[in-house]
Enzyme design. Structure first.
Site, PDB file in Angstrom:
ATOM      1  CD  GLU A  27      -6.934  12.668  -3.742  1.00 54.47           C
ATOM      2  OE1 GLU A  27      -6.173  12.188  -4.600  1.00 54.47           O
ATOM      3  OE2 GLU A  27      -7.666  11.955  -3.012  1.00 54.47           O
ATOM      4  CG  ASN A 172      -1.975   8.604  -0.997  1.00 53.88           C
ATOM      5  OD1 ASN A 172      -2.658   8.572   0.016  1.00 53.88           O
ATOM      6  ND2 ASN A 172      -2.404   8.091  -2.146  1.00 53.88           N
ATOM      7  CD  GLU A 173      -4.233   4.640  -1.127  1.00 57.39           C
ATOM      8  OE1 GLU A 173      -4.332   4.471  -2.372  1.00 57.39           O
ATOM      9  OE2 GLU A 173      -5.231   4.719  -0.391  1.00 57.39           O
ATOM     10  CE1 TYR A 244     -12.175   5.957   1.560  1.00 56.29           C
ATOM     11  CE2 TYR A 244     -10.264   4.778   0.695  1.00 56.29           C
ATOM     12  CZ  TYR A 244     -10.868   5.957   1.085  1.00 56.29           C
ATOM     13  OH  TYR A 244     -10.171   7.137   1.004  1.00 56.29           O
ATOM     14  CD  GLU A 292      -6.939   7.980   1.375  1.00 59.24           C
ATOM     15  OE1 GLU A 292      -7.746   7.240   0.757  1.00 59.24           O
ATOM     16  OE2 GLU A 292      -5.924   8.458   0.859  1.00 59.24           O
TER      17      GLU A 292
END
Length: 502
Positions: A27, A172-173, A244, A292
């Site tokens: 990124e 994204n998200e 995460y 991710e």
């Protein structure tokens, strides 16, 4: 010593592993690009400014696909800013990470770099501040042969042949309020449907990824997936997952069990996809793109001190410990256990930013602790994922109950006639004696037993000293279809079995 058993049957298979499960992510964030993969003037940079030392470490990982350019970054990105002569590219305020983006590096530079390390490109389009029109122009620029404005512009920029990018992320998200252009599930479902439709009109050969929940703690999880997929199901090919973990309370027993949470996440999304498939009476199976995943928490406090509006500051530069490597190993095992549905996965990220590889601007590079389980899985985890039958003692932690001390999966490579057993001993105190029954495969021998271990769970690697590195002195043997091994406390293992030759 603890005792565990595992049985591998040749016919007990999960699925053939899509190599893209070992993908990664770059990124425009921190030093992932500038000072990471790209640093003109570096003593080891090539003529295009790509760092050869970094490229070598990435090539060793055999990374099959890399997602780009974000991440949160993509939701405010005008891709046209990063093409054409560099002297004409604008500097912009980058709002997602509060930096200055120079646009010195863009789409074509990334495609060139990805090819140089043997990786495919997974391109994301901006569905935050932009939408259908931007997406159709970008795919025309990248994939159309010629004779149109955007494809001919690519040719003017020196790329006569199309980039032929196959895999595309639709934003994204988009469920996250932090995201530029955050959208409800209904808004995103409609926009992603129309965007996917138009992009596939431009290039019918592509596949697209619909945004899912940013993590399992989102209040809309898994309703966001159900609602958006109800609208775009037939137009998309994958739904994304992001997750995460961090050991913020220094509870290692719970931290090493987070792969159980990952397993629950995947199972929930699989069932959500299957519900929509049943609701629509569809014959189409929705696959998962876990684009991710990683450990991320070490750099949180340091990131709060970064001066805004600087160029490529050291953001999200987690320095990983040995225990982080153990969890990364277990997360890889979990992904392989779901190889029937998880076809793409991206360790986030690849260089400097929550990454297995770190660099010094103008200086050297090194492998973080998490580099090694990622390397081992990518190199030896090609083939068919096997469904192991495991019997293991268990423990309870503050956050989890019934956690198996043994976390394991196996991969059979029929071309090489090899079996790779990946295993983590989660015990913080005891070795684990493993007995593995592989009689259905015939006569196999131990070709190699790789171990990653360290007495200090908080040990880290630096440019000056690689404290955590694997060795090939694992204690294992094979005889008459049975493998026995000793797995030391808190350790990662790859037991490679090769067919015996008479």
């Amino acid at each position: 010593m603890l005792n565990a058993k595992m049985t591998l049957e040749k016919e007990f298979t999960i699925a053939e592993i899509d190599p893209r499960i070992y993908g990664s992510f770059i990124e425009h964030l921190g030093r992932a690009v500038y000072g990471g993969i790209y640093e003109p003037g570096h003593p080891d940079a090539d003529e295009k400014g790509y760092r050869r030392d970094v490229s070598k470490l990435i090539a060793d990982l055999r990374v099959p696909i890399v997602r780009y350019p974000g991440g949160n970054f993509v939701s405010g990105y005008n891709w046209e800013d990063g093409i054409g002569p560099r002297e004409n590219r604008p500097r912009k305020l980058e709002l997602a990470w509060r930096t200055i983006e120079t646009n010195e590096f863009g789409t074509n530079e990334f495609v060139d770099w990805a090819r140089s390390v043997g990786a495919q490109v997974m391109m994301a389009v901006n569905l935050g501040t932009r939408g259908i029109d931007e997406a159709r122009s970008l795919i025309e620029y990248c994939n159309h042969p010629g004779g149109t404005y955007w494809s001919d512009l690519r040719k003017q920029h020196g790329y006569a042949r199309p980039h032929a990018i196959k895999t595309w992320c639709l934003g994204n998200e988009m469920d996250g309020p932090w995201q530029i252009g955050h959208k409800t599930a209904e808004e995103y479902g409609r926009l992603s449907l129309e965007t996917a439709k138009v992009m596939k009109w431009v290039d019918p050969t592509i596949e697209v990824v619909s945004c899912g929940s940013s993590n399992t703690n989102m209040p809309t999880f898994p309703e966001y997936e159900a609602t958006s997929l109800d609208l775009n199901y037939e137009a998309v090919d994958y739904v994304s997952l992001h997750q995460y973990y961090g050991n913020r309370t220094n509870d290692t027993a719970s931290f090493l069990a987070y792969s159980m949470d990952l397993d629950h996440f995947i199972r929930t999304i699989k069932s959500t996809c299957d519900y929509i498939q049943a609701k629509k009476r569809s014959k189409k199976t929705m696959y998962l793109s876990f684009d991710e995943w990683n450990v991320w928490f070490h750099s949180n406090e340091a990131d709060k001190q970064i001066e805004p509006w600087t160029i490529a500051p050291p953001q999200l530069e987690d320095i990983y410990t040995f225990e982080d490597a153990l969890l990364v190993g277990s997360m890889l095992i979990t992904l392989l256990k779901h190889a029937d549905r998880v076809k793409i996965a991206c360790l986030a990220q690849l260089v400097n930013v929550i990454a297995p590889i770190m660099t010094v601007n103008g200086g050297g590079s090194w492998r973080q602790t998490i580099y090694y389980p990622y390397l081992h899985a990518s190199v030896y985890g090609r083939g068919i994922a096997l469904q192991p039958v495991v019997s293991s003692p268990k423990y309870d932690s503050k956050a989890f109950t019934d956690v198996p001390y043994l976390d394991s999966v196996a991969v059979f490579n029929p071309e090489l006639e090899e079996i790779a057993v990946f295993a983590v001993n989660r015990s913080l105190n005891d070795s684990l004696a493993l007995e593995c029954d592989i009689r259905s495969f015939g006569d196999y021998r131990v070709a190699e037993h790789i171990v990653l271990e360290h007495d200090d769970l908080k040990a880290v690697n630096t440019l000056q000293e690689e404290r955590v590195r694997p060795h090939a002195n694992g204690r294992s043997s094979a005889s008459e279809g049975r493998v026995t091994a000793v797995l030391p406390k808190h350790s990662w293992h790859v037991i490679r079995l090769a067919k015996s030759r008479s």
